[in-house]
Design a protein around this motif. Structure first.
Motif, short mmCIF file in Angstrom:
data_model
loop_
_atom_site.label_atom_id
_atom_site.label_comp_id
_atom_site.label_asym_id
_atom_site.label_seq_id
_atom_site.Cartn_x
_atom_site.Cartn_y
_atom_site.Cartn_z
N UNK A 239 -3.80 -3.10 8.47
CA UNK A 239 -3.10 -1.80 7.45
C UNK A 239 -3.70 -2.00 6.05
N UNK A 240 -3.36 -3.50 5.56
CA UNK A 240 -3.50 -3.42 4.09
C UNK A 240 -5.25 -3.65 3.90
N UNK A 241 -5.87 -4.20 4.77
CA UNK A 241 -7.58 -4.13 4.89
C UNK A 241 -7.80 -2.64 4.60
N UNK A 242 -7.20 -1.80 5.47
CA UNK A 242 -7.56 -0.49 5.60
C UNK A 242 -7.33 0.02 4.32
N UNK A 243 -6.04 -0.18 3.70
CA UNK A 243 -5.78 0.80 2.32
C UNK A 243 -6.61 0.26 1.35
N UNK A 244 -6.86 -0.93 1.23
CA UNK A 244 -7.99 -1.40 0.12
C UNK A 244 -9.45 -0.70 0.42
N UNK A 245 -9.76 -0.72 1.42
CA UNK A 245 -11.18 0.11 1.84
C UNK A 245 -11.08 1.39 1.58
N UNK A 246 -9.91 2.05 1.98
CA UNK A 246 -9.86 3.65 1.36
C UNK A 246 -9.81 3.60 -0.33
N UNK A 247 -9.16 2.73 -0.83
CA UNK A 247 -9.29 2.65 -2.51
C UNK A 247 -10.98 2.53 -2.96
N UNK A 248 -11.68 1.51 -2.05
CA UNK A 248 -12.77 1.19 -2.39
C UNK A 248 -13.83 2.44 -2.21
N UNK A 249 -13.14 3.30 -1.21
CA UNK A 249 -14.23 4.38 -0.90
C UNK A 249 -14.05 5.53 -1.70
N UNK A 250 -12.92 5.75 -2.55
CA UNK A 250 -12.60 6.62 -3.50
C UNK A 250 -13.35 6.15 -4.77
N UNK A 251 -13.40 4.96 -5.14
CA UNK A 251 -13.85 4.49 -6.20
C UNK A 251 -15.50 4.83 -6.02
N UNK A 252 -15.94 4.37 -4.96
CA UNK A 252 -17.23 4.51 -4.60
C UNK A 252 -17.97 5.97 -4.64
N UNK A 253 -17.15 6.91 -4.05
CA UNK A 253 -17.35 8.39 -4.14
C UNK A 253 -17.17 8.81 -5.64
N UNK A 254 -16.60 8.20 -6.41
CA UNK A 254 -16.49 8.56 -7.81
C UNK A 254 -17.84 8.03 -8.54
N UNK A 255 -18.20 7.19 -8.15
CA UNK A 255 -19.47 6.59 -8.66
C UNK A 255 -20.64 7.14 -8.01
#
Lengths: 338, 379
Positions: A239-255
């Motif tokens: 779950x924690x790994x997934x949450x972090x990946x979701x955050x990374x995905x948001x930052x990635x889409x921002x950039x």
């Protein structure tokens, strides 16, 4: 080889370095997922790249839902409300996929005490299944006759093509660091990555669940005897790994702003490399490895040409592993002191 | 244009399972009997036989193949209107644009005695994969859209194309950048694939000293920050990119975000509305995307990219028929010496099968839209 391109001019040097740090921060956040699961299960979750990829789609879908499909260029401030919703959506989506993976691809194997190699193969299979499912999303929608209603989301006949966030986020320069104009987007990416890394570090070191994670990582059997529910611990890890990946995905889409059904693959390989470089199983190592990899890729591109950037990154990995076989900070999750 | 074969292959395999086998038929229209024989030419022994089309009808690039079939059908319909007693049919072979699938279809085509000519193959990859088969069988072919330079260097004397190759596009693009745009320092980037390297390499060599630097990214790369830094450090006032729309869009976006103010230009691989979506409207504005195909003349009844070229290719075969050619050898030499003006422009072939004179068009992105209707011809 062109050393002058990198070192000849301080401005360019800073430019290459900061550019590398921004992408390195995203690598680091994805690397956390690999390193957490490895720390607890001694198992490489190759499907983690798809957990990230589903997060990027969640971001694009949130924007389409709340904004529509009209192309627009917004400043970070204007996009912020939707971005926050997208962050939550991406974290939920990635966490859900990570939990699904744990339930379907791992737990049955762990319960049967299968060898680790079997779980690795199961992970690779799950990775393909998830990526292809995203590439066939229009087909699934047409089975229930929703493909036309959901056309913006499933992209009929274009499901495997590049898929863009309709709102492209226009960065604004804040200050100059050498020749590099540091933008608000860059600052948010790096600060968010560091903050999340810090929070996760605290979670593992200071909380009850964190203690459980460390206990299972050290010795699953003793942990079970002491009353730690190891199934629950594994779930929380995913779950924690997934949450972090979701955050990374948001930052990635921002950039970056666009994704596709196989977008996770290359980033997954890079993040895995970062995790190994820093010492797999070590949270701070993931951060160090991610940033280092991002910077080295850019330096390699500068000196040898961009077509060599992967070569530089992987040669560096080999060199580090030759000298320090357990990675730069090769300390396992279980040995982290409270 | 060479569509990316690798990404196409996976898709093609999946579509193959579900795809319908498209069986197209020539427009058989018996109404034409009422308009009795307006032409005086005697009936060719090829009447009732077929032209084949080989190319993508489904899959990623399926729309392009459909455009070509529309062009062919239009030519055949017009021919039947003039020659009610001589009906030429069309047999389509769907390769999905894949160089893996095309060879088996090529074997089917050469073993079909009713086929006397081929419009196609659609893409360069499948052209290179099938060229030898068609050449050995002696079947004349005219491609409406395959642009790779090396195809016509293989010595396949039956192979022709009615579209300018990547070299023609590269030299026109270089000329446009230096004269029309007025760029003096141009940075050239490609993605390392065959099409991209060919196009970007030609642009670079034509630019000569105006090309102040070059770099190569990789397919699937999303972080362009190193290239952006290099472009800025070189002080370039224009960037030419050889490659496809995804990476082109990301490059344009990150160049603008990094503060690059010059001109961004790319070739037909990037000439796709998705380029604008990936780059974002603001970064895409002002981008120049060249292609060896222009818009159809007004009143042309088939629409879409490559429809005019397919129409012209078909008409060359029909002209061979009217000239009384019946054997494959005669038809082939007729094509080789053909001169005329088609819907896509003047047509004549050199001894390798390349079109002698081709016009390259520049499509512009303005107001967040790729303007596909009003390209500028490069003179």
């Amino acid at each position: 080889m062109d050393l002058g391109a990198l070192f000849g001019n301080l401005n360019n040097f800073l430019d290459f370095t900061v550019g590398g740090l921004v992408f390195g921060a995203i690598y680091a956040l994805i690397a956390l997922g690999y390193t957490m699961v490895y720390g607890v299960l001694q198992l490489i979750n190759f499907a983690h790249s798809e957990v990230f990829m589903y997060g990027t789609f969640a971001v694009a879908w949130t924007f389409i839902l709340l904004h529509g499909t009209g192309d627009a260029s917004w400043s970070l401030g204007r996009a912020l409300p939707i971005l926050l919703v997208a962050l939550v959506a991406a974290m939920l989506m990635s966490a859900a996929i990570a939990l699904l993976l744990e339930r379907v691809a791992y737990r049955p194997l762990i319960n049967k005490n299968a060898p680790k190699l079997i779980a690795l193969i199961s992970a690779i299979g799950a990775s393909f299944a998830l990526a292809e499912a995203m590439g066939l999303r229009d087909r699934f929608a047409s089975w229930v006759h929703l493909d036309h209603k959901l056309a913006n989301y499933v992209a009929p006949d274009k499901a495997r093509d590049v898929y863009s966030n309709p709102v492209s986020i226009q960065p604004h320069g804040l200050f100059h660091l050498g020749g590099y104009e540091v933008t608000d987007v860059d600052v948010v990416v790096i600060v968010a990555a560091l903050a999340m890394m810090f929070a996760l570090d605290m979670f593992v070191r200071r909380t009850r669940f964190g203690r459980g994670i460390r206990a299972v990582a050290q010795d699953p059997e003793s942990a079970a005897l002491m009353g730690v529910n190891s199934t629950r611990v594994v779930q929380v890890t995913f779950l924690v790994g997934g949450l972090m990946a979701g955050a990374a995905a948001t930052l990635y889409m921002m950039k970056i702003g666009s994704t596709r059904q196989n977008a996770g693959f290359i980033l997954g390989v890079k993040a895995f490399t970062a995790a190994v470089m820093g010492g797999i199983g070590n949270l701070r190592g993931a951060l160090l490895g991610g940033l280092l990899l991002g910077v080295m890729e850019n330096w390699g591109s500068a000196v040898f040409g961009s077509e060599w950037k992967d070569v530089v990154a992987f040669v560096l990995l080999v060199l580090i592993l030759l000298v320090r076989p357990s990675g730069l900070l090769g300390e396992a999750l279980g040995k982290a002191r409270a | 244009m060479i569509r990316s074969k690798k990404s196409l292959r996976g898709f093609a395999a999946l579509v193959g399972v579900a795809a319908l086998t498209l069986s197209a038929c020539g427009s058989s229209n018996d109404n034409n009997k009422t308009s009795s024989g307006s032409s005086g030419s005697s009936k060719s022994s090829l009447c009732g036989k077929n032209i084949a089309f080989l190319g993508a009808l489904t899959g990623d690039a399926g729309a392009l193949g459909q455009n070509m079939v529309n062009g062919i059908n239009l030519a055949l319909k017009e021919y039947t209107g003039k020659h009610a007693d001589c009906k030429i049919g069309l047999k389509t072979f769907d390769s999905q644009g894949s160089a893996d699938k095309a060879p088996a279809l090529a074997t089917q085509i050469i073993n079909d005695d009713s086929i006397f000519g081929l419009v196609g193959p659609g893409f360069s990859g499948e052209s290179l994969a099938t060229g030898k088969t068609f050449f050995q069988a002696g079947l004349p072919s005219i491609s409406p859209s395959a642009t790779n330079v090396t195809i016509t260097q293989q010595g396949w004397t039956t192979w022709h194309r009615v579209i300018g190759n990547d070299d023609a596009q590269g030299s026109s693009d270089a000329k446009y950048l230096t004269t029309t745009v007025g760029a003096k320092k141009i940075y050239v980037i490609d993605d390392g694939q065959d099409y991209s390297k060919g196009l970007a390499g030609k642009v670079k060599s034509e630019l000569g000293s105006a090309a102040i630097g070059s770099d190569q990214i990789s397919k699937g790369q999303t972080d362009m920050s190193a290239v952006v830094t290099k472009v800025k450090a070189a002080g370039a006032d224009a960037v030419f990119y050889g490659g496809y729309y995804t990476e082109a869009g990301l490059l344009a976006k990150q160049l603008r975000q990094g503060g690059f103010k010059g001109t961004f230009m790319s070739g037909d691989g990037a000439e796709d509305p998705n380029f604008v979506k990936v780059a974002g409207a603001q970064a895409a504005n002002g981008a120049l995307l060249s292609a060896p195909a222009g818009p159809a003349p007004s009143g042309f009844a088939a629409s879409g990219l490559y429809a005019t070229q397919a129409y012209d290719a078909t008409n060359i075969f029909l002209a061979a028929l009217d000239a009384g050619k019946t054997s494959a050898k005669d038809i082939n030499s007729f094509i080789g010496s053909y001169t005329g003006t088609g819907a896509s422009g003047p047509i004549a072939f050199d001894d390798k099968g390349d079109i002698k004179q081709s016009t390259i068009y520049v499509y512009k992105v303005a107001n967040g839209q790729l303007d596909v209707n009003n390209p500028e011809a490069i003179k």
